[in-house]
Design a protein around this motif. Sequence first.
Motif, PDB file in Angstrom:
ATOM      1  N   PHE A 154      -6.255  -1.849  -8.447  1.00 29.61           N
ATOM      2  CA  PHE A 154      -4.962  -1.879  -7.786  1.00 29.61           C
ATOM      3  C   PHE A 154      -4.970  -0.954  -6.575  1.00 29.61           C
ATOM      4  N   ARG A 155      -4.419  -1.439  -5.462  1.00 34.76           N
ATOM      5  CA  ARG A 155      -4.348  -0.652  -4.225  1.00 34.76           C
ATOM      6  C   ARG A 155      -2.884  -0.411  -3.874  1.00 34.76           C
ATOM      7  N   PRO A 156      -2.438   0.858  -3.870  1.00 36.57           N
ATOM      8  CA  PRO A 156      -1.034   1.135  -3.545  1.00 36.57           C
ATOM      9  C   PRO A 156      -0.701   0.747  -2.103  1.00 36.57           C
ATOM     10  N   ILE A 157       0.462   0.117  -1.925  1.00 36.68           N
ATOM     11  CA  ILE A 157       0.952  -0.221  -0.590  1.00 36.68           C
ATOM     12  C   ILE A 157       2.412   0.199  -0.493  1.00 36.68           C
ATOM     13  N   VAL A 188      -0.383  -3.315  -4.595  1.00 40.81           N
ATOM     14  CA  VAL A 188       0.808  -3.098  -5.428  1.00 40.81           C
ATOM     15  C   VAL A 188       1.719  -2.088  -4.760  1.00 40.81           C
ATOM     16  N   CYS A 189       3.007  -2.443  -4.683  1.00 41.68           N
ATOM     17  CA  CYS A 189       4.011  -1.467  -4.277  1.00 41.68           C
ATOM     18  C   CYS A 189       4.609  -0.887  -5.553  1.00 41.68           C
ATOM     19  N   ARG A 198       4.785  -3.976  -8.202  1.00 40.35           N
ATOM     20  CA  ARG A 198       4.723  -5.420  -8.016  1.00 40.35           C
ATOM     21  C   ARG A 198       3.770  -5.740  -6.865  1.00 40.35           C
ATOM     22  N   THR A 199       3.059  -6.844  -6.995  1.00 37.65           N
ATOM     23  CA  THR A 199       2.178  -7.306  -5.930  1.00 37.65           C
ATOM     24  C   THR A 199       2.824  -8.481  -5.207  1.00 37.65           C
TER      25      THR A 199
END
Length: 241
Positions: free
Chosen positions: A224-227, A106-107, A200-201
Motif C-alpha cells: 500500500f502506498r499512502p496518497i 491508499v488515502c 480507500r483506494t
Amino acid sequence: MGNRDDSTDNRLPPVDFRISGDRALIAVYGDKVDPAVNERVRRLAALIEAARHPAIEAVVPSYTTLAIHYDPDLIDPATLGGLLRELATQAEHTKIPPAALIEIPVCYGGEFGPDLAAVAAYHRLTDDEVIRLHSQSVYRIYAIGFTPGFCYLGGLDSRIHTPRLTTPRLRVPAGSVGIAGGQTGIYPLASPGGWQLIGRTPLPLFDCERTPPVSYRPGDDIRFRPISADTFWRMAGELRQ
C-alpha cells in the motif's frame, strides 16, 4: 474421506482430503497460516488446473485449504479422491508462477478511513503511526472471496491487529481498506462489512468487462502506498475518463 498423503517434509502437515457437500472435496494442509503451507496449496491448485479434468469445475485456494468443486454426474468422490492423492504426491515438485508485486495507492483516514482514529486509540498509537505500520509491509494474498476480487492479506504488523466492528456496516464503499483481527484486505465492490476501515483506494479493483476481472491472484503480493486526498480525487477522475 480423511485420507492423507505421505509428505516428504516432516516439518509440514500432510494433506487431508475431506468431503464438503455433494459437489466438493477440500484439501486441508493443517490450520496454521504460513507462507510455506499456502505455497503447497497453490502447487496442488496448479497441478489440478493443468490436468484439465472434465469433471473438475473449479479450484478455490485459501490460507491452508483448497476446495475442488466437481460434477458428481461425471465422477464420484472416491475416484476423485484417488486422483487428487496422486496429484498431491507430485505437488512438492511443481513450479508455480512467481509472485507479482501490486502497488495499491491508499488515502488513509478522514472520509476514506473512518475507523483510523479508533484503531490508533485501541493501540495507543497516533494515526500516522498506524499508517506507517500498515503501509510499510508487503502482504501476501492468501485467498480471494467473500465478494468478487476481495483479497485476504497476510502479514499485518501485530502492533495493529484490531478486532472487527461490533456492528457491521450495511454499506462499505468500493475500494475501502480494512483491518479485521490479524488480517487486512480491500473491498473491491460496495457491500456490507464489519472490518475497521482505515483508508480507500481510487483504483477500480474489479471490472467484469476486463480480462481477467481482477489484476491479482492468490500468491501475489500487495504493497500500500499512502496518497493525499487531492491525489485520490485526481486519480479517481482520471480513471473515470
